[in-house]
Design a protein around this motif. Structure first.
Motif, PDB file in Angstrom:
ATOM      1  N   GLY A  46       2.770  36.575  18.525  1.00 42.13           N
ATOM      2  CA  GLY A  46       3.736  36.428  19.615  1.00 42.13           C
ATOM      3  C   GLY A  46       3.105  36.741  20.948  1.00 42.13           C
ATOM      4  N   ALA A  47       1.903  36.204  21.182  1.00 42.44           N
ATOM      5  CA  ALA A  47       1.113  36.578  22.358  1.00 42.44           C
ATOM      6  C   ALA A  47       1.711  36.098  23.669  1.00 42.44           C
ATOM      7  N   THR A  48       2.648  35.165  23.626  1.00 39.57           N
ATOM      8  CA  THR A  48       3.263  34.681  24.867  1.00 39.57           C
ATOM      9  C   THR A  48       4.676  35.222  25.056  1.00 39.57           C
ATOM     10  N   GLY A  49       5.089  36.183  24.216  1.00 37.32           N
ATOM     11  CA  GLY A  49       6.437  36.735  24.309  1.00 37.32           C
ATOM     12  C   GLY A  49       6.537  37.872  25.307  1.00 37.32           C
ATOM     13  N   THR A  50       7.683  38.553  25.289  1.00 34.26           N
ATOM     14  CA  THR A  50       7.955  39.615  26.258  1.00 34.26           C
ATOM     15  C   THR A  50       6.959  40.757  26.147  1.00 34.26           C
ATOM     16  N   THR A  51       6.703  41.230  24.938  1.00 33.69           N
ATOM     17  CA  THR A  51       5.759  42.334  24.755  1.00 33.69           C
ATOM     18  C   THR A  51       4.359  41.844  24.433  1.00 33.69           C
ATOM     19  N   GLY A  52       4.253  40.718  23.702  1.00 38.91           N
ATOM     20  CA  GLY A  52       2.941  40.246  23.277  1.00 38.91           C
ATOM     21  C   GLY A  52       2.013  39.924  24.430  1.00 38.91           C
ATOM     22  N   ARG A  53       2.517  39.271  25.461  1.00 43.38           N
ATOM     23  CA  ARG A  53       1.630  38.905  26.568  1.00 43.38           C
ATOM     24  C   ARG A  53       1.168  40.123  27.349  1.00 43.38           C
ATOM     25  N   ARG A  54       1.979  41.185  27.354  1.00 43.69           N
ATOM     26  CA  ARG A  54       1.551  42.413  28.027  1.00 43.69           C
ATOM     27  C   ARG A  54       0.537  43.177  27.182  1.00 43.69           C
ATOM     28  N   VAL A  55       0.682  43.113  25.865  1.00 41.53           N
ATOM     29  CA  VAL A  55      -0.318  43.725  24.991  1.00 41.53           C
ATOM     30  C   VAL A  55      -1.653  43.008  25.144  1.00 41.53           C
ATOM     31  N   VAL A  56      -1.614  41.683  25.199  1.00 42.37           N
ATOM     32  CA  VAL A  56      -2.849  40.911  25.385  1.00 42.37           C
ATOM     33  C   VAL A  56      -3.508  41.278  26.710  1.00 42.37           C
ATOM     34  N   ALA A  57      -2.727  41.330  27.778  1.00 43.06           N
ATOM     35  CA  ALA A  57      -3.288  41.651  29.093  1.00 43.06           C
ATOM     36  C   ALA A  57      -3.894  43.053  29.103  1.00 43.06           C
ATOM     37  N   GLY A  58      -3.227  44.016  28.446  1.00 43.27           N
ATOM     38  CA  GLY A  58      -3.758  45.373  28.416  1.00 43.27           C
ATOM     39  C   GLY A  58      -5.050  45.484  27.628  1.00 43.27           C
ATOM     40  N   LEU A  59      -5.135  44.786  26.494  1.00 45.97           N
ATOM     41  CA  LEU A  59      -6.357  44.831  25.691  1.00 45.97           C
ATOM     42  C   LEU A  59      -7.526  44.176  26.422  1.00 45.97           C
ATOM     43  N   ILE A  60      -7.261  43.049  27.064  1.00 48.07           N
ATOM     44  CA  ILE A  60      -8.332  42.362  27.796  1.00 48.07           C
ATOM     45  C   ILE A  60      -8.808  43.220  28.963  1.00 48.07           C
TER      46      ILE A  60
END
Length: 223
Positions: free
Chosen positions: A9-23
């Motif tokens: 769910g990388a483009t969802g409400t929480t998923g995209r923020r998790v991706v941004a934080g990890l990157i």
């Protein structure tokens, strides 16, 4: 180089923020979604809970996974547990599950997955939020504009009028948002006479001497 982290769910409400934080912290990420939408700085991969054929490519080389339960599933445990067992066999040692504060471990729906995680992974975590402020970010409900420029907090655009009550207290009287000010009513002589009678009775009970008011017909202009 660290093994990539699979974010479902990388483009969802929480998923995209998790991706941004990890990157931002220098981790490599696999951004998983049903349409494999490209995400800047991450490897896009197609993933669908209802299609086990997509599990292999998503789990290839990863050692951590962020789990978003399938949306609209009446029994998410039946869909997620086969994937979690396969993830454990593929070398995943850490799993983070997004759940809810209203669902305890062993409860219905995602609660069954919560109960199984400690026995599958060495490191695990379950997030149980109540509300997401991000759901309200960027959206402001329309607020009606009053013709005079005043705004009302409830969005109707008109402020309720204040009406003074006996004893100095005030109360607010609601007004219809679509109501327009009509012509002023003329005073009713019968109501005025009744008000004068009530005033005289009130003064009598309070021990005051009622002041006699001359009728308009008795008032004569000074010579």
């Amino acid at each position: 180089m660290n093994a990539p982290t699979l974010v479902i769910g990388a483009t969802g409400t929480t998923g995209r923020r998790v991706v941004a934080g990890l990157i931002a912290e220098g981790h490599s990420v696999k951004a998983a979604g049903r349409s494999a939408t490209p995400v800047e700085g991450a490897e896009a991969v197609r993933f669908d809970w209802n299609e086990p054929a997509t599990f292999g490519a998503a789990l290839d080389g990863v050692d951590r996974v962020y789990l978003i339960p399938p949306i609209g599933s009446s029994d998410p445990a039946a869909v997620m547990l086969p994937f979690l067992r396969r993830a454990r066999s593929a070398g995943v040692h850490r799993a983070v599950l997004l759940s809810s504060s209203a669902i305890p471990a062993g409860g219905p729906a995602v609660g069954q997955v919560h109960q199984v995680l400690p026995g599958l992974f060495e490191q695990w975590a379950v997030l149980r939020p109540s509300w997401f402020m991000q759901n309200f970010a960027g959206f402001t409900p329309p607020r009606a504009q009053h013709p005079r420029g005043r705004r009302h907090p409830d969005g109707h655009g008109r402020r309720p009028r204040r009406v003074r009550r006996r004893g100095g207290h005030r109360r607010r009287r609601r007004t219809c948002p679509d109501r327009r000010a009509g012509p002023r009513r003329r005073p009713d002589p019968d109501r005025s006479a009744g008000a004068e009678l009530r005033r005289r009775r009130r003064d009598h009970h309070r021990g005051r001497r009622p002041a006699r008011r001359a009728p308009a017909s008795d008032v004569r202009p000074a010579a």
